[in-house]
Write an enzyme that holds these catalytic residues in place. Structure first.
Site, PDB file in Angstrom:
ATOM      1  CE  LYS A 162     -28.814  -5.516 -23.996  1.00  0.00           C
ATOM      2  NZ  LYS A 162     -27.445  -5.080 -24.240  1.00  0.00           N
ATOM      3  CE  LYS A 187     -30.651  -8.687 -30.763  1.00  0.00           C
ATOM      4  NZ  LYS A 187     -30.173  -7.403 -30.514  1.00  0.00           N
ATOM      5  CE  LYS A 226     -21.367  -9.604 -29.831  1.00  0.00           C
ATOM      6  NZ  LYS A 226     -21.875  -8.255 -29.548  1.00  0.00           N
TER       7      LYS A 226
END
Ligand code: TYM
Length: 344
Positions: free
Chosen positions: A115, A206, A209
């Site tokens: 991230k 993956k 969201k």
């Protein structure tokens, strides 16, 4: 048996969340209930502020997530369903565990590295210390079972490391001189057939969201037509399906779709290939879409019926939070005491 797990109210919950985690929340809720144990499932709203966010959206997504979890089969009479922000013990314990967690441990977290990317200096402190809050989430309740997808495994290992070090450094002694550990070491429960559901557009990423493309995932709120379209457009290759699992090794998109089918049908990958081996995606995709619609359609219908009743959803959270605060207090008291912090 104490089942504890959390899910972030960022973006829309999807098939990866369902197969990797939510389905197991429901199964373990029933197992725990059957043996007089407890299941605590929470909305990780405090984790959600580690990334830039919009407050109004966070509130709306929190309530939608409650509706989704209930629609998936979580029963507020059997499980304790709440949001972190209403249970201050989570953040209190996080601070106390900050004294035990090591910078080096957090620096090794792959989620932090992914991230933050090259811009570590520009990230919030919350993104860095996120795994300590996650450790507090489970250790507060003496969790024994933590249902998660594979991407959370490393965070759970960190929670165990923190618990172990805290027990070593601060556990009081029993009268016979043995240690009286403060924290239980939790075990992750990861479903082998759905540990990591991948994006429908890229078999190497993956399902997430936060993927900007809505076509990359099946949302639990998608209607039947949308699901069918997304499966139709899912990336594949021109080959027919193999008859053996080894034939999927170099075919990530095909492997993902077969894995989704297997997880939904409750079959092994081998069994699915036994039925569809030799057939092309022209035959397999409609069968997969039908299976998805049969499994997720009723969840969506329940979600639609629940989602606008914010009063009822708020009441579920308030009731769950009251119980969670009660369950968390004894551990937190022992931690303060073990650290030599004076309180009344
Ligand atoms: P979150 O909100 O990203 O995901 C919720 C759960 O869904 C699983 N999951 C997946 N499983 C399989 N395939 C996928 N593509 C996929 N995507 C997500 C996740 O592994 C997770 O179990 N940090 C956590 C929330 C959290 C938590 C906790 C979890 C906070 N505190 C304590 C367990 C225990 C998170 O962001 O999950």
């Amino acid at each position: 048996m104490r089942v504890v797990s959390g899910i972030q109210p960022t973006g829309k919950p999807h098939l990866g969340n369902y197969l990797g985690a939510i389905r197991n929340y429901v199964a373990l809720q029933d197992d725990a209930h059957g043996v007089g144990g407890e299941c605590l499932i929470f909305i990780a709203d405090l984790h959600a502020i580690s990334m830039p966010h919009d407050p109004a959206t966070l509130r709306a997504s929190t309530l939608e997530l409650v509706a989704t979890l209930v629609a998936c089969g979580l029963d507020p009479d059997k499980a304790i369903l709440f949001n972190q922000a209403q249970v201050p013990q989570h953040t209190e314990l996080q601070w106390l565990l900050n004294g035990t967690a090591r910078m080096g441990w957090l620096n090794r977290m792959t989620q932090w590295k992914d991230k933050a990317g090259k811009n570590r200096e520009g990230q919030s402190v919350a993104l860095f210390t996120y795994p300590v809050l996650q450790a507090a989430d489970v250790l507060l309740y003496q969790a024994t079972h933590v249902p998660v997808g594979e991407d959370q495994k490393q965070h759970l290992e960190l929670a165990r490391d923190i618990a172990q070090k805290f027990n070593n450094d601060f556990a009081p002694k029993n009268p016979d001189g043995s240690d009286a550990p403060i924290f239980t070491l939790p075990d992750p429960i990861i479903p082998p057939e759905a540990a990591r559901i991948m994006s429908l557009r890229d078999g190497a990423a993956k399902m997430s969201k936060s993927d900007p493309s809505d076509m990359s995932r099946i949302n639990l709120s998608d209607d039947a037509d949308t699901m069918v379209q997304k499966i139709k457009k899912a990336k594949t290759d021109p080959e027919a399906l193999p008859s053996e699992e080894a034939g999927l090794a170099e075919r990530p998109e095909a492997r993902n779709l077969v894995g989704i089918y297997a997880a939904l049908a409750g079959q092994s990958v081998e069994a699915v290939l036994g039925e569809y081996g030799g057939q092309g995606f022209g035959a397999f995709k409609p069968a997969l879409a039908e299976l998805l619609v049969t499994n997720l359609g009723p969840i969506r219908d329940r979600f639609v019926a629940l989602k606008d009743d914010s009063e009822a959803l708020d009441a579920i959270l308030a009731r769950g939070a009251a119980k969670a605060r009660e369950r968390g207090t004894p551990t937190l008291d022992s931690v303060y005491r073990a650290l030599g912090l004076v309180r009344h």
